[in-house]
Design an enzyme around this catalytic site. Structure first.
Site, PDB file in Angstrom:
ATOM      1  N   HIS A  98       0.851  -1.194   0.000  1.00  0.00           N
ATOM      2  CA  HIS A  98       0.000   0.000   0.000  1.00  0.00           C
ATOM      3  C   HIS A  98       0.886   1.244   0.000  1.00  0.00           C
ATOM      4  CE1 HIS A  98      -0.304   1.031   4.631  1.00  0.00           C
ATOM      5  NE2 HIS A  98       0.917   0.781   4.269  1.00  0.00           N
ATOM      6  N   CYS A 115       5.681   6.658   4.317  1.00  0.00           N
ATOM      7  CA  CYS A 115       4.532   5.792   4.024  1.00  0.00           C
ATOM      8  C   CYS A 115       3.797   6.223   2.755  1.00  0.00           C
ATOM      9  CB  CYS A 115       3.567   5.768   5.206  1.00  0.00           C
ATOM     10  SG  CYS A 115       4.280   4.953   6.636  1.00  0.00           S
ATOM     11  N   HIS A 136       5.057   0.447  -0.481  1.00  0.00           N
ATOM     12  CA  HIS A 136       5.803  -0.506   0.351  1.00  0.00           C
ATOM     13  C   HIS A 136       4.860  -1.627   0.772  1.00  0.00           C
ATOM     14  CE1 HIS A 136       3.904   2.231   3.202  1.00  0.00           C
ATOM     15  NE2 HIS A 136       3.926   1.230   4.075  1.00  0.00           N
ATOM     16  N   HIS A 178       3.613  -4.938   3.572  1.00  0.00           N
ATOM     17  CA  HIS A 178       3.527  -5.429   4.954  1.00  0.00           C
ATOM     18  C   HIS A 178       3.055  -6.875   4.928  1.00  0.00           C
ATOM     19  CE1 HIS A 178       3.817  -1.485   6.872  1.00  0.00           C
ATOM     20  NE2 HIS A 178       2.949  -1.018   5.977  1.00  0.00           N
ATOM     21  N   HIS A 209      -1.578 -10.618  -1.476  1.00  0.00           N
ATOM     22  CA  HIS A 209      -0.727 -10.373  -2.653  1.00  0.00           C
ATOM     23  C   HIS A 209      -1.372  -9.386  -3.630  1.00  0.00           C
ATOM     24  CE1 HIS A 209       1.465 -13.733  -0.975  1.00  0.00           C
ATOM     25  NE2 HIS A 209       2.463 -13.413  -1.768  1.00  0.00           N
ATOM     26  N   GLU A 220       0.304  -4.304  11.633  1.00  0.00           N
ATOM     27  CA  GLU A 220       0.984  -3.952  10.388  1.00  0.00           C
ATOM     28  C   GLU A 220       2.473  -4.258  10.467  1.00  0.00           C
ATOM     29  OE1 GLU A 220       0.061  -0.128   7.860  1.00  0.00           O
ATOM     30  OE2 GLU A 220       1.823   0.252   9.076  1.00  0.00           O
TER      31      GLU A 220
END
Ligand SMILES: [Zn+2]
Length: 145
Positions: free
Chosen positions: A27, A37, A41, A43, A78, A130
């Protein structure tokens, strides 16, 4: 799956079910205040969904565990969260895919399904971790999401 203690939610129901799942997803937060952010990137989200109710269905389930996995894991694993424009937005902050909003959206998706079940269970909590040091708990308020 790591074993983990989750925050407890107080509710009046007889039955409580918890489903853990792990989702690898990317996201970005489309706002300058998001700092790093704002960059794309990924998680590995650890998610715990709590469903409660007083009545079971014909199979003796509050809800089938597999159904919860299908609803959330199959939809987001994914993927790039921002691509789910039916769920998230890149222009409205209340729909940015932050951890808070991800938790709320999961609760909304789960509750919309629960509303179709004859035994009418309730999603009372969604926990979204997260990172090893950051997590959010979302608890829908009675009568609204
Ligand atoms: Zn992030």
């Amino acid at each position: 799956m790591i074993q983990q203690i989750y925050p407890q939610v107080i509710h009046p129901f007889r039955y409580e079910l918890n489903k853990d799942m792990q989702i690898a997803a990317a996201h970005f937060i489309p706002h300058e205040a998001a700092g790093q952010c704002a960059n794309l990137h990924g998680h590995t989200y650890f998610i715990n969904i709590t469903v409660a109710g007083d009545e079971l269905d014909d199979s003796g389930f509050l809800i089938n565990f597999q159904q919860l996995k299908k609803l959330i894991h199959n939809r987001f694993d994914h993927t790039l969260m921002n691509d789910h424009t039916d769920v998230f937005s890149n222009t409205q902050a209340e729909h940015f895919p932050t951890t808070e909003v991800v938790a709320r959206k999961i609760a909304e998706i789960v509750q919309a399904h629960l509303d179709t079940l004859p035994n009418r269970p309730t999603c009372v909590q969604v926990f979204v971790r997260e990172s090893p040091t950051s997590y959010v708990v979302y608890r829908p308020k009675a009568g609204k999401q």
